[in-house]
Design an enzyme around this catalytic site. Structure first.
Site, PDB file in Angstrom:
ATOM      1  N   HIS A   1      -8.838 -12.619  -7.706  1.00 28.67           N
ATOM      2  CA  HIS A   1      -9.421 -11.487  -6.985  1.00 28.67           C
ATOM      3  C   HIS A   1     -10.827 -11.310  -7.542  1.00 28.67           C
ATOM      4  O   HIS A   1     -11.139 -11.808  -8.623  1.00 28.67           O
ATOM      5  CB  HIS A   1      -8.547 -10.248  -7.212  1.00 28.67           C
TER       6      HIS A   1
ATOM      7  N   LYS B   1       1.426  -9.815  -3.257  1.00 32.87           N
ATOM      8  CA  LYS B   1       0.278  -9.768  -4.164  1.00 32.87           C
ATOM      9  C   LYS B   1       0.118  -8.365  -4.723  1.00 32.87           C
ATOM     10  O   LYS B   1       0.231  -7.386  -3.981  1.00 32.87           O
ATOM     11  CB  LYS B   1      -0.994 -10.173  -3.409  1.00 32.87           C
TER      12      LYS B   1
ATOM     13  N   LYS C   1     -12.875  -5.037   6.925  1.00 35.69           N
ATOM     14  CA  LYS C   1     -13.457  -3.779   6.458  1.00 35.69           C
ATOM     15  C   LYS C   1     -14.596  -3.919   5.467  1.00 35.69           C
ATOM     16  O   LYS C   1     -15.261  -2.943   5.141  1.00 35.69           O
ATOM     17  CB  LYS C   1     -12.362  -2.909   5.831  1.00 35.69           C
TER      18      LYS C   1
ATOM     19  N   LYS D   1       0.868  -1.179   0.000  1.00 37.42           N
ATOM     20  CA  LYS D   1       0.000   0.000   0.000  1.00 37.42           C
ATOM     21  C   LYS D   1       0.899   1.222   0.000  1.00 37.42           C
ATOM     22  O   LYS D   1       1.957   1.177   0.595  1.00 37.42           O
ATOM     23  CB  LYS D   1      -0.920   0.000   1.225  1.00 37.42           C
TER      24      LYS D   1
ATOM     25  N   ASP E   1      -2.101  -5.249  -6.120  1.00 34.14           N
ATOM     26  CA  ASP E   1      -3.465  -4.804  -5.877  1.00 34.14           C
ATOM     27  C   ASP E   1      -4.242  -4.867  -7.184  1.00 34.14           C
ATOM     28  O   ASP E   1      -3.662  -4.938  -8.270  1.00 34.14           O
ATOM     29  CB  ASP E   1      -3.489  -3.411  -5.249  1.00 34.14           C
ATOM     30  N   GLU E   2      -5.583  -4.849  -7.077  1.00 36.41           N
ATOM     31  CA  GLU E   2      -6.397  -5.120  -8.266  1.00 36.41           C
ATOM     32  C   GLU E   2      -6.285  -4.037  -9.324  1.00 36.41           C
ATOM     33  O   GLU E   2      -6.466  -4.319 -10.510  1.00 36.41           O
ATOM     34  CB  GLU E   2      -7.865  -5.323  -7.860  1.00 36.41           C
TER      35      GLU E   2
HETATM   36  C1  CAP Z   1      -7.167  -5.722   0.863  1.00 31.08           C
HETATM   37  C2  CAP Z   1      -7.423  -5.467  -0.592  1.00 31.08           C
HETATM   38  C3  CAP Z   1      -8.405  -6.371  -1.339  1.00 31.08           C
HETATM   39  C4  CAP Z   1      -9.724  -6.635  -0.687  1.00 31.08           C
HETATM   40  C5  CAP Z   1     -10.787  -7.119  -1.631  1.00 31.08           C
HETATM   41  C6  CAP Z   1      -7.872  -4.028  -0.701  1.00 31.08           C
HETATM   42  O1  CAP Z   1      -6.325  -4.765   1.430  1.00 31.08           O
HETATM   43  O2  CAP Z   1      -6.229  -5.574  -1.302  1.00 31.08           O
HETATM   44  O3  CAP Z   1      -8.602  -5.797  -2.600  1.00 31.08           O
HETATM   45  O4  CAP Z   1      -9.489  -7.586   0.314  1.00 31.08           O
HETATM   46  O5  CAP Z   1     -11.897  -7.607  -0.958  1.00 31.08           O
HETATM   47  O6  CAP Z   1      -7.355  -3.305  -1.534  1.00 31.08           O
HETATM   48  O7  CAP Z   1      -8.771  -3.651   0.021  1.00 31.08           O
HETATM   49  P1  CAP Z   1      -6.211  -4.570   3.013  1.00 31.08           P
HETATM   50  P2  CAP Z   1     -12.280  -9.155  -0.898  1.00 31.08           P
HETATM   51  O8  CAP Z   1      -5.586  -5.836   3.558  1.00 31.08           O
HETATM   52  O9  CAP Z   1      -5.335  -3.374   3.184  1.00 31.08           O
HETATM   53  O10 CAP Z   1      -7.594  -4.360   3.523  1.00 31.08           O
HETATM   54  O11 CAP Z   1     -11.092  -9.919  -0.421  1.00 31.08           O
HETATM   55  O12 CAP Z   1     -13.415  -9.204   0.065  1.00 31.08           O
HETATM   56  O13 CAP Z   1     -12.669  -9.543  -2.273  1.00 31.08           O
HETATM   57 MG    MG Z   2      -7.000  -4.772  -3.184  1.00 32.15          MG
END
Ligand code: CAP
Ligand code: MG
Length: 412
Positions: free
Chosen positions: A269, A177, A310, A151, A179-180
């Site tokens: 994801h 990993k 969250k 992050k 991020d998306e």
């Molecule tokens: C988590 C995360 C994921 C979410 C997606 C984010 O980061 O990388 O994209 O977990 O949701 O950007 O929020 P944090 P899900 O660990 O900083 O929260 O797994 O429910 O599909």
């Molecule tokens: Mg993410």
């Protein structure tokens, strides 16, 4: 001449055959529409019917679905296997989650669950490795595998991204990993990121003596995505990551085929899933999206955090059970818990989900007051303590990184 009318699609005495696909919907009929009338329209519009009664001879193959159960707002519809093209997931969804989602006959409609017959399942590849990634890639038997997303999500330079990865790997996670929304932008191009991250991966492996890997996001237009997968394999990584809902099931199926040739595992994801599954009365449940993901062949899938963290979650535990359940011998899927997690939540999470998991912690690692390496160490300590059955505060007494994390975020 025989007619096809809505009444032809409702038969409460029908027993599904072992080759039928059975779908459970919850529906709210429109004003003035009876439950029976709405339920027969669901079966009709999602199989071979339309709004008008037809007058045709009987020289067609009857591909009609049958609503065979109505219980309160819940209906069950049986579809003949012959309605579906083998191995074509978009076609399946165009039937069972297609026009019916916008039908005026219902105010709301939600596809809750599917019971997939072997006749349909056998047309899909399914996962290549599934939860076997834990032992096959990492040699890990007794604990979840651990991942982290650097992050801020986007904006880090390639060098900084790789450095954050190195710190996290050395601190104790197994997987870096992406991020998306990080794919191939000028501030951090895909090829450079892959090369530099894997160089750091090799360094971290040498220093720790543990296997480390990288969930690198290949999500893109399909041909581009395949090229990226080729590049990932040629550089000696074990995984690709793909955003399955945004890139589409056809693309996932194509990627899965290529990953078989390349021997790559797929981390899925699910950004945008909530557009389908968040409204409790309308759309497509995450349970069904998870079923579709397994058939299409992902090895790991985000399924939420059992109410912790969250993000809003739908029945993480039940979905995970389905992903691990027997499906005519099809390989299972390793569930991934992610979203607002931190070390203090690990015991409650693992209590709900068990150890046959991937756990991803982003902000809960990089937000550690002493930085990424300490954050990763705290996360690993929380997992080790939980596996050993030692209470967090006891373990934290001689694990400083965990103590700091608990002080910052507590255990809720
Ligand atoms: C988590 C995360 C994921 C979410 C997606 C984010 O980061 O990388 O994209 O977990 O949701 O950007 O929020 P944090 P899900 O660990 O900083 O929260 O797994 O429910 O599909
Ligand atoms: Mg993410």
């Amino acid at each position: 001449m025989s007619g096809i009318t809505y009444e032809d699609f409702l038969d409460l005495s029908y027993t599904p055959t072992e080759t039928d696909l059975v779908c459970t919907f919850r529906i709210a009929p429109a004003d003035g529409m009876s439950m029976e009338a709405a339920a027969s329209r669901v079966a009709s519009e999602s199989s071979n019917g339309t709004w008008a009664a037809l007058h045709i001879d009987d020289t067609f193959t009857d591909m009609g679905a049958t609503t065979f159960a109505i219980d309160g707002d819940t209906i069950k519809v049986a579809y003949p296997a012959g309605l579906f093209e083998a191995g074509n997931m978009p076609q399946v969804l165009s039937c069972i989650a297609g026009n019916i989602m916008g039908m005026k006959a219902v105010d709301t409609i939600r596809l809750e669950d599917c019971e997939w017959p072997e006749a349909i399942v056998s047309g899909y590849r399914g996962p290549q490795f599934g939860s076997g990634v834990r032992s096959e890639i990492f040699g890990v038997e007794d604990r979840p595998i651990l991942a982290t997303v650097p992050k801020p999500k986007v904006g880090l330079s390639t060098a900084k991204h790789a450095e954050v990865g190195y710190e996290a790997w050395v601190g104790g996670v197994d997987l870096l990993k992406d991020d998306e929304n990080l794919t191939d932008q000028p501030f951090n191009p895909f090829s450079d990121r892959l090369t530099e991250s894997l160089a750091m991966r090799d360094k971290a492996q040498d220093e720790t003596g543990e296997v480390k890997s990288y969930l690198v996001n290949v999500t893109a237009e399909t041909n581009e995505m395949l090229e990226r997968a080729d590049e990932v394999a040629s550089q000696g990584n074990e995984y690709v990551m793909v955003d399955v809902v945004t890139c589409g099931w056809a693309a996932v199926q194509t990627l899965r085929e290529r990953c078989e040739e390349l021997g790559l595992a797929i981390h899925a994801h699910r950004a945008m899933h909530a557009a389908f599954d968040r409204l409790p009365d309308h759309g497509v449940s995450m349970r069904v999206l998870a079923q579709v993901s397994r058939l299409c062949g992902v090895d790991q899938l985000h399924t939420g955090t059992a109410g912790l963290g969250k993000l809003a979650n739908e029945d993480t535990v039940g979905i995970n059970e389905w992903l691990r359940s027997d499906l005519y011998g099809m390989t299972d899927v390793l569930p991934t818990a992610s979203g607002g997690l931190h070390p203090g939540l690990v015991p409650a999470l693992m209590d709900a989900t068990g150890t046959n998991m991937c756990i991803q912690v982003g902000g809960g690692i990089h937000g550690h007051p002493e930085g990424t390496r300490a954050g990763a160490a705290a996360f690993r300590q929380a997992v080790d303590a939980t596996v050993a059955g030692v209470p967090m505060d006891e373990y934290a007494a001689d694990h400083a990184e965990l103590a700091t994390a608990l002080e910052k975020w507590g255990t809720e």
